[in-house]
Motif scaffolding. Structure first.
Motif, PDB file in Angstrom:
ATOM      1  N   ARG A   5       0.832  -1.191   0.000  1.00 54.18           N
ATOM      2  CA  ARG A   5       0.000   0.000   0.000  1.00 54.18           C
ATOM      3  C   ARG A   5       0.872   1.249   0.000  1.00 54.18           C
ATOM      4  N   GLU A   6       1.936   1.223   0.771  1.00 52.93           N
ATOM      5  CA  GLU A   6       2.830   2.375   0.876  1.00 52.93           C
ATOM      6  C   GLU A   6       3.488   2.698  -0.467  1.00 52.93           C
ATOM      7  N   GLU A   7       3.845   1.676  -1.222  1.00 55.46           N
ATOM      8  CA  GLU A   7       4.434   1.900  -2.543  1.00 55.46           C
ATOM      9  C   GLU A   7       3.407   2.528  -3.487  1.00 55.46           C
ATOM     10  N   ILE A   8       2.178   2.053  -3.418  1.00 53.06           N
ATOM     11  CA  ILE A   8       1.114   2.619  -4.257  1.00 53.06           C
ATOM     12  C   ILE A   8       0.920   4.086  -3.937  1.00 53.06           C
ATOM     13  N   VAL A   9       0.846   4.414  -2.655  1.00 48.69           N
ATOM     14  CA  VAL A   9       0.662   5.804  -2.232  1.00 48.69           C
ATOM     15  C   VAL A   9       1.871   6.653  -2.631  1.00 48.69           C
ATOM     16  N   PRO A  14      -2.237  10.281  -1.895  1.00 48.59           N
ATOM     17  CA  PRO A  14      -3.389   9.752  -1.153  1.00 48.59           C
ATOM     18  C   PRO A  14      -4.481   9.276  -2.129  1.00 48.59           C
ATOM     19  N   THR A  15      -4.966   8.079  -1.892  1.00 46.70           N
ATOM     20  CA  THR A  15      -6.003   7.511  -2.764  1.00 46.70           C
ATOM     21  C   THR A  15      -6.922   6.633  -1.936  1.00 46.70           C
ATOM     22  N   ASP A  16      -8.086   6.316  -2.501  1.00 43.15           N
ATOM     23  CA  ASP A  16      -9.049   5.532  -1.731  1.00 43.15           C
ATOM     24  C   ASP A  16      -8.645   4.058  -1.668  1.00 43.15           C
ATOM     25  N   GLU A  17      -9.138   3.397  -0.647  1.00 41.05           N
ATOM     26  CA  GLU A  17      -8.751   2.013  -0.382  1.00 41.05           C
ATOM     27  C   GLU A  17      -9.246   1.052  -1.462  1.00 41.05           C
ATOM     28  N   THR A  18     -10.348   1.388  -2.123  1.00 42.52           N
ATOM     29  CA  THR A  18     -10.855   0.527  -3.191  1.00 42.52           C
ATOM     30  C   THR A  18      -9.864   0.466  -4.340  1.00 42.52           C
ATOM     31  N   LEU A  19      -9.331   1.624  -4.737  1.00 45.18           N
ATOM     32  CA  LEU A  19      -8.345   1.647  -5.809  1.00 45.18           C
ATOM     33  C   LEU A  19      -7.084   0.897  -5.391  1.00 45.18           C
ATOM     34  N   VAL A  20      -6.650   1.087  -4.170  1.00 43.61           N
ATOM     35  CA  VAL A  20      -5.473   0.365  -3.670  1.00 43.61           C
ATOM     36  C   VAL A  20      -5.710  -1.138  -3.768  1.00 43.61           C
ATOM     37  N   ALA A  21      -6.884  -1.594  -3.324  1.00 43.94           N
ATOM     38  CA  ALA A  21      -7.209  -3.024  -3.377  1.00 43.94           C
ATOM     39  C   ALA A  21      -7.260  -3.528  -4.816  1.00 43.94           C
ATOM     40  N   ASP A  22      -7.835  -2.719  -5.714  1.00 44.11           N
ATOM     41  CA  ASP A  22      -7.909  -3.109  -7.121  1.00 44.11           C
ATOM     42  C   ASP A  22      -6.510  -3.241  -7.722  1.00 44.11           C
ATOM     43  N   ILE A  23      -5.645  -2.307  -7.390  1.00 42.50           N
ATOM     44  CA  ILE A  23      -4.265  -2.357  -7.899  1.00 42.50           C
ATOM     45  C   ILE A  23      -3.539  -3.579  -7.343  1.00 42.50           C
ATOM     46  N   LEU A  24      -3.680  -3.832  -6.059  1.00 45.14           N
ATOM     47  CA  LEU A  24      -3.031  -4.991  -5.449  1.00 45.14           C
ATOM     48  C   LEU A  24      -3.532  -6.295  -6.066  1.00 45.14           C
ATOM     49  N   SER A  25      -4.819  -6.336  -6.440  1.00 48.06           N
ATOM     50  CA  SER A  25      -5.393  -7.566  -6.995  1.00 48.06           C
ATOM     51  C   SER A  25      -4.850  -7.906  -8.378  1.00 48.06           C
ATOM     52  N   ALA A  59      -1.174  -2.194 -18.864  1.00 45.80           N
ATOM     53  CA  ALA A  59      -2.405  -1.703 -19.487  1.00 45.80           C
ATOM     54  C   ALA A  59      -3.583  -1.817 -18.524  1.00 45.80           C
ATOM     55  N   GLU A  60      -3.641  -2.884 -17.754  1.00 44.90           N
ATOM     56  CA  GLU A  60      -4.699  -3.056 -16.758  1.00 44.90           C
ATOM     57  C   GLU A  60      -4.613  -1.959 -15.694  1.00 44.90           C
ATOM     58  N   LEU A  61      -3.404  -1.657 -15.263  1.00 43.30           N
ATOM     59  CA  LEU A  61      -3.210  -0.582 -14.290  1.00 43.30           C
ATOM     60  C   LEU A  61      -3.618   0.766 -14.872  1.00 43.30           C
ATOM     61  N   ILE A  62      -3.268   1.004 -16.135  1.00 41.77           N
ATOM     62  CA  ILE A  62      -3.649   2.261 -16.787  1.00 41.77           C
ATOM     63  C   ILE A  62      -5.165   2.393 -16.786  1.00 41.77           C
ATOM     64  N   ASP A  63      -5.869   1.316 -17.102  1.00 41.96           N
ATOM     65  CA  ASP A  63      -7.339   1.347 -17.105  1.00 41.96           C
ATOM     66  C   ASP A  63      -7.881   1.682 -15.716  1.00 41.96           C
ATOM     67  N   LEU A  64      -7.311   1.082 -14.688  1.00 45.99           N
ATOM     68  CA  LEU A  64      -7.753   1.368 -13.316  1.00 45.99           C
ATOM     69  C   LEU A  64      -7.493   2.825 -12.945  1.00 45.99           C
ATOM     70  N   LEU A  65      -6.304   3.305 -13.257  1.00 49.78           N
ATOM     71  CA  LEU A  65      -5.938   4.667 -12.890  1.00 49.78           C
ATOM     72  C   LEU A  65      -6.728   5.687 -13.696  1.00 49.78           C
TER      73      LEU A  65
END
Length: 71
Positions: A5-9, A14-25, A59-65
Motif C-alpha cells: 500500500r505504501e508503494e502505491i501511495v 493519497p487515494t481511496d482504499e478501493t483503488l489500492v485493493a484493485d491495484i493490489l489484486s 495496461a490493466e493498471l492504466i485502465d484502473l488509474l
C-alpha cells in the motif's frame, strides 16, 4: 514481488482504499505501477523515446488509474 500500500501511495499520492485493493489484486509490481503512471501522464513522451507499448498488466493498471481520474 507484490507491491505494498505504501508503494502505491508513493506513486499516486493519497487515494481511496478501493483503488489500492484493485491495484493490489492485479499482481503487478511496483515498477509496473510506475510505468503505468508514466504512460498515463505522458504517453507521447514515452512513445517518443521509442518505448514499446505497455504490456498486459501495465495496461490493466492504466485502465484502473484512468477510470479513477474520470471520477
Amino acid at each position: 514481488m507484490s507491491m505494498t500500500r505504501e508503494e502505491i501511495v508513493s506513486v499516486l499520492g493519497p487515494t481511496d482504499e478501493t483503488l489500492v485493493a484493485d491495484i493490489l489484486s492485479t499482481g503487478a509490481s511496483f515498477e509496473e505501477l510506475r510505468e503505468a503512471w508514466a504512460w498515463l501522464n505522458g504517453d507521447e513522451a514515452l512513445m517518443g523515446e521509442g518505448r514499446p507499448l505497455p504490456g498486459t498488466r501495465v495496461a490493466e493498471l492504466i485502465d484502473l488509474l484512468d477510470a479513477d481520474e474520470d471520477d
